[in-house]
Write a protein that holds these residues in place. Sequence first.
Motif, PDB file in Angstrom:
ATOM      1  N   SER A  13       0.827  -1.205   0.000  1.00  0.00           N
ATOM      2  CA  SER A  13       0.000   0.000   0.000  1.00  0.00           C
ATOM      3  C   SER A  13       0.862   1.257   0.000  1.00  0.00           C
ATOM      4  O   SER A  13       2.046   1.216   0.309  1.00  0.00           O
ATOM      5  CB  SER A  13      -0.917   0.013   1.221  1.00  0.00           C
ATOM      6  OG  SER A  13      -0.300   0.718   2.271  1.00  0.00           O
ATOM      7  N   ASP A  14       0.217   2.363  -0.328  1.00  0.00           N
ATOM      8  CA  ASP A  14       0.918   3.637  -0.444  1.00  0.00           C
ATOM      9  C   ASP A  14       1.419   4.159   0.888  1.00  0.00           C
ATOM     10  O   ASP A  14       2.272   5.026   0.933  1.00  0.00           O
ATOM     11  CB  ASP A  14      -0.022   4.700  -1.036  1.00  0.00           C
ATOM     12  CG  ASP A  14      -0.279   4.456  -2.496  1.00  0.00           C
ATOM     13  OD1 ASP A  14       0.437   3.609  -3.069  1.00  0.00           O
ATOM     14  OD2 ASP A  14      -1.192   5.093  -3.059  1.00  0.00           O
ATOM     15  N   HIS A  15       0.846   3.644   1.969  1.00  0.00           N
ATOM     16  CA  HIS A  15       1.173   4.250   3.251  1.00  0.00           C
ATOM     17  C   HIS A  15       1.997   3.351   4.154  1.00  0.00           C
ATOM     18  O   HIS A  15       2.301   3.710   5.274  1.00  0.00           O
ATOM     19  CB  HIS A  15      -0.119   4.673   3.961  1.00  0.00           C
ATOM     20  CG  HIS A  15      -0.918   5.648   3.157  1.00  0.00           C
ATOM     21  ND1 HIS A  15      -0.557   6.974   3.031  1.00  0.00           N
ATOM     22  CD2 HIS A  15      -2.025   5.489   2.390  1.00  0.00           C
ATOM     23  CE1 HIS A  15      -1.415   7.585   2.237  1.00  0.00           C
ATOM     24  NE2 HIS A  15      -2.318   6.709   1.834  1.00  0.00           N
ATOM     25  N   LYS A  55       9.904  11.845  -8.299  1.00  0.00           N
ATOM     26  CA  LYS A  55       9.416  10.623  -8.946  1.00  0.00           C
ATOM     27  C   LYS A  55      10.467  10.047  -9.882  1.00  0.00           C
ATOM     28  O   LYS A  55      11.274  10.785 -10.453  1.00  0.00           O
ATOM     29  CB  LYS A  55       8.144  10.948  -9.750  1.00  0.00           C
ATOM     30  CG  LYS A  55       6.962  11.371  -8.907  1.00  0.00           C
ATOM     31  CD  LYS A  55       5.723  11.533  -9.780  1.00  0.00           C
ATOM     32  CE  LYS A  55       4.488  11.822  -8.947  1.00  0.00           C
ATOM     33  NZ  LYS A  55       4.547  13.147  -8.277  1.00  0.00           N
ATOM     34  N   LYS A  84       7.684   9.442   0.691  1.00  0.00           N
ATOM     35  CA  LYS A  84       6.349   9.049   0.259  1.00  0.00           C
ATOM     36  C   LYS A  84       6.052   9.385  -1.205  1.00  0.00           C
ATOM     37  O   LYS A  84       5.474   8.592  -1.923  1.00  0.00           O
ATOM     38  CB  LYS A  84       5.321   9.719   1.175  1.00  0.00           C
ATOM     39  CG  LYS A  84       3.957   9.123   1.057  1.00  0.00           C
ATOM     40  CD  LYS A  84       3.187   9.293   2.340  1.00  0.00           C
ATOM     41  CE  LYS A  84       3.311   8.056   3.164  1.00  0.00           C
ATOM     42  NZ  LYS A  84       3.025   8.138   4.521  1.00  0.00           N
ATOM     43  N   GLU A 120       7.547   8.189  -6.288  1.00  0.00           N
ATOM     44  CA  GLU A 120       7.018   7.070  -7.068  1.00  0.00           C
ATOM     45  C   GLU A 120       8.124   6.449  -7.916  1.00  0.00           C
ATOM     46  O   GLU A 120       8.942   7.154  -8.504  1.00  0.00           O
ATOM     47  CB  GLU A 120       5.918   7.575  -8.014  1.00  0.00           C
ATOM     48  CG  GLU A 120       4.647   8.043  -7.324  1.00  0.00           C
ATOM     49  CD  GLU A 120       3.820   6.884  -6.794  1.00  0.00           C
ATOM     50  OE1 GLU A 120       3.655   5.912  -7.545  1.00  0.00           O
ATOM     51  OE2 GLU A 120       3.379   6.960  -5.629  1.00  0.00           O
ATOM     52  N   ASN A 162       7.402   4.282   0.158  1.00  0.00           N
ATOM     53  CA  ASN A 162       6.584   4.245  -1.046  1.00  0.00           C
ATOM     54  C   ASN A 162       6.579   2.835  -1.617  1.00  0.00           C
ATOM     55  O   ASN A 162       7.632   2.239  -1.799  1.00  0.00           O
ATOM     56  CB  ASN A 162       7.138   5.237  -2.076  1.00  0.00           C
ATOM     57  CG  ASN A 162       6.223   5.361  -3.274  1.00  0.00           C
ATOM     58  OD1 ASN A 162       5.978   4.385  -3.973  1.00  0.00           O
ATOM     59  ND2 ASN A 162       5.703   6.549  -3.493  1.00  0.00           N
ATOM     60  N   PRO A 163       5.385   2.291  -1.896  1.00  0.00           N
ATOM     61  CA  PRO A 163       5.298   0.886  -2.301  1.00  0.00           C
ATOM     62  C   PRO A 163       5.835   0.616  -3.696  1.00  0.00           C
ATOM     63  O   PRO A 163       6.089  -0.539  -4.044  1.00  0.00           O
ATOM     64  CB  PRO A 163       3.794   0.597  -2.242  1.00  0.00           C
ATOM     65  CG  PRO A 163       3.149   1.912  -2.447  1.00  0.00           C
ATOM     66  CD  PRO A 163       4.060   2.933  -1.825  1.00  0.00           C
ATOM     67  N   THR A 164       6.001   1.642  -4.497  1.00  0.00           N
ATOM     68  CA  THR A 164       6.468   1.387  -5.857  1.00  0.00           C
ATOM     69  C   THR A 164       7.995   1.383  -5.931  1.00  0.00           C
ATOM     70  O   THR A 164       8.573   1.215  -6.991  1.00  0.00           O
ATOM     71  CB  THR A 164       5.930   2.465  -6.822  1.00  0.00           C
ATOM     72  OG1 THR A 164       6.358   3.742  -6.338  1.00  0.00           O
ATOM     73  CG2 THR A 164       4.419   2.446  -6.882  1.00  0.00           C
TER      74      THR A 164
END
Lengths: 250, 419, 481
Positions: free
Chosen positions: B329-331, C352, C380, C383, C412-414
């Motif tokens: 997730s983003d958080h 990003k 955060k 990206e 950040n998950p990416t």
Amino acid sequence: MLKIENLHASVDGKEILKGIDLEINAGEVHAIMGPNGSGKSTLSNVLAGRPGYDVTEGAVHYNDKNLLELSPEERAWEGIFLAFQYPVEIPGVNNVYLLKAGLNAIRKHRGESELDAMDFMSIIREKMKLVDMDESLVRRSVNEGFSGGEKKRNEIFQMAVLEPKLAILDETDSGLDIDALKVVAGGVNKLRSKERAIVMITHYQRLLDYIEPDAVHVLADGRIVKTGDKSLALELEKRGYDWVLEETRV
Amino acid sequence: MTQPIKMLRDAAWQVYEQTGLPTTRNEDWKYTDLSRLTAVLGETWWTPSHAADLDKETVEEQSIPELDAYRLIFINGRFQEDMPNLPEGVSVVPLSTLLVSDADKAAKALEMDEKTPLFNGAIAVNTAMASDGACICIADGVKLDKPLYLLHVATSGGASHIRHGIWMGRGATAHVIEHYVGNSTDAGLTHNVTLVHLDEAATLYHDRLQLEAEKQFHLGRVDVKQLRNSRFVSHSLALGAALSRVDIAVSLSGVNASCVLNGLYLIGGRQHADHHTRIDHASPDCTSQETYKGVLSGRAHAVFNGKVVVHEGADGTDAKQSNGNLLLSDHAEVDTKPELEIYADEVKCAHGATVGQLDLEQLFYLQSRGLDKTSAKNVLTFAFADDALTQMISAPVRRYLERAALKRLPQGDELQEMV
Amino acid sequence: MAKNTQVEALVKQEYEAGFVTDIEADTVPPGLNEDVIRLISAKKHEPEWMTEWRLAAYRHWLTMSEPKWAHVNYEPVDYQSISYYSAPKSNDDAPQSLDEVDPKLLETYKKLGIPLHEQAMLAGVAVDAVFDSVSVATTFKKKLAEAGVIFCPMSEAVEKHPDLVRQYLGSVVPTTDNFFASLNSAVFTDGSFVYIPKGVRCPMELSTYFRINASNTGQFERTLIIADEDSYVSYLEGCTAPMRDENQLHAAVVELVALENAQIKYATVQNWYPGDENGVGGIYNFVTKRGACRGKHSRISWTQVETGSAITWKYPSCILIGDDSVGEFYSVALTNNYQQADTGTKMVHIGKNTKSTIISKGISAGHGQQSYRGLVKVLKGAENARNYSQCDSLLLGKTCGAHTFPYIEVKNPTAQIEHEATTSKIGDDQLFYCMQRGISEEDAVSMIVNGFCKDVFAELPMEFAVEAGKLLAVSLEGAVG
């Protein structure tokens, strides 16, 4: 050229070679055969001076020098080449660079001038053809990521470049398929000359189908138990090693 | 309380008064803020929980299904009088009993070394307050036929200070499962320290399964001393609790000792899970192997710190460590730090850490076999997490964990058949 | 390492010769207070804002304590015993020709293949009087001026380009950043200033080496490099030979700013005096280096070869603010005898699609202690951030240490972050293999070490890479056998 007298050697305190006598002259090709654990690889490592192999008795004369007194690199300078059974990978060290440094050290020892990059590369190109070596392999790090066959081929390529007086091929045929074996054997045959002696250490006879030896020795339990010509190898192929062992067991 | 124990307790309490709880200024607690604990439970966070009874049905509900084991039950940190029949050579005495009957042994179980790596004030509190636990002795050469299963259930708020001790004799073999669950809707604290001593050639499989209720805090520590040829195989899982922190410190202090430290944290929501491991290679020819995996969703925050110290003279050390993380997730947030400290040269040490996404080629392969993208992702996510469990020796335990893990993954129900 | 003792002897000799005679008038007495800072500022004819900037840094420094977290041990530095200002050395103090320079030092230069006039410059021979370097420098300056590139001493920049300095100085490394950076901000005496205007590709590799006074910039050097939009610059710091230097403590600050589409390559070859084989003497190298990729598609690369200094404390970092910006760190650090190094990098991903690469190769010999300390931080909003880190250590001998402390913080998950580290020694079989091919043990070790460092050397300009390789060999002498 090479005269081994009553050579005893041990590894980790265990005696492996128990009195080897062997004489090899320039221009000759000798095959040393024997069952697993007979001491074949120990012999080649002792001749090349690998640390950890202790000579406990006997002598090795090489062109009027006491070979056992020399360091591994000095032996190389004197023209001894070992084609390793398990060629080691050295990441980051380029094949060409290794050979250039090695060849120039040998030339220097012989009192010859060092080769510049141009001359060296022309030698490399010439020798590459000899063993059908791919340019991309030559340019890569030493044996890194090479297949088993590529590693063995690289060993013969190195031999071609360094032009040794005495080449010891330690199980160079193992792990090769028949095509690769032909290429490697072809390379070795092209390197046969009046000035050069070759010792082939092998378990199987099949290499000798392609490289005809002047003499065949059977090594068993650290001793040479039988010496003959090519027909001995063929007989071993047919009958295995057991009969030799029985015959020589007094 | 006997006099020696009282002195020990007082001394430990003084250590706590001096050092307090660790703060984020402490390098080992940089990413885990215990002020969350004191904010919820107050400055007297250590206040013991109340004793409680639990009906049989609830106990069975909380237990690992299909597990044939010697089960010991602790409710709110207290041993329930229901000692299984143990085979010869295996002795399990509750700490509460030892405190009354054998002060020397109890003192041994409450041992605390302030110089030990990752020591902190909370451990001192455990020594000062631990009221119960299992003191397990396996005699030389005894191979325990079934796992020893220590089930801990928290049913209400308050703190449970639990101290276990596992002493394995020469060549002894055992499998000990520490399982932490709860059904309390109040915030509480489970606070456990386990001391492990492995004599020569002893083998211990140690599973530490933390699946606490969602408001629970959980502080755990496993302290392992290994003598020559001994083997310690640890699986530490964090699936529950609001905030959990588990420290595992292994000292390989005999030739040819080996340890495997595997772990999985699979958290979501606002969960926080911190795993610190420390392996001291203090003797030659020891082997350590560590694999920790993390899967984070929601606003979860995970911390992994794996430190391997190869001391002077520990030639022949072979240490491998890896930590992999997936953020769903983003958080979510992960902080990982695999550390190597090496003072010997005949060593093979490697570590790696990754934070990332699923392998695109694998994803494509699954898709090309007909799985939709989401399912393919979930399959790969599960496979990623499951990698930390492959060395578990008990099939029922592994199955139980895999089901629990799937429940926490998106569309996990559809994947149950993978287990 | 006999030659280093010789270097020290040489250095000492000059030190004594230099300071006893006529320096009094131009040297501030040891100690640090606001008056000293005002004096430094006044001597350099600085404007009021600069003086205030220094004083603010100093006041903050007073509230700080020396960092203790690094994996190094050393005698505490007495900051009140250092003299914070002395006028540049007069050429009268320096040897007048190469004949006066210690032959051992010259031998080392020769091994490194350094041309004669460069040797003179490195040994501190009063070059401009002897060789034709002024004209070299002049031609060089002319060419840069044509391109619009500003390349001058920091003090000159404060005078001539105050707007640029005021805008960027301290914008990457604030005066409050850390103990040594604050101290540097308060007392720095000189350093380099570079500005590459929009769209300009700097026509040559810039190097402190070309600036005649470069070798005397002192212990608190301050460097600021600004690459404006669509510009490119490659900057080389230091040199590949033992530097003549008498300062115990070096606390330099380097700030890099890359705007949109700009690229800065910053290479350092550091070979300060490492102390003798017993760990006596040597430089404390406590340096703050940081680059900010402010613009989209900007790129900053740090390459360092650290073989000198008794203690190195250094983390060249990249703050990746602009989208699609790239940060790189390539490092070879070698510690021999009693040297200690705690070095690494920070990659902070803010924009990003930011990418970073970390390749760190540590070689430890003798009693050397070496730590890689790195931080990869993905915020955060970053990206699709990518990082790849590889930290390899090579141990030569039983008494050295190699340590790895990589911090990875991801929000950040990416993000895709990969860190790998290995520790190894040179295999006996590798050595034997080389020796069997006729190469001596020392050459074989040096060859394998060079192979180990290949990925980093590939990032250095050609001639630097060759010399860096030789430098490793020289630094490793006595570490084998």
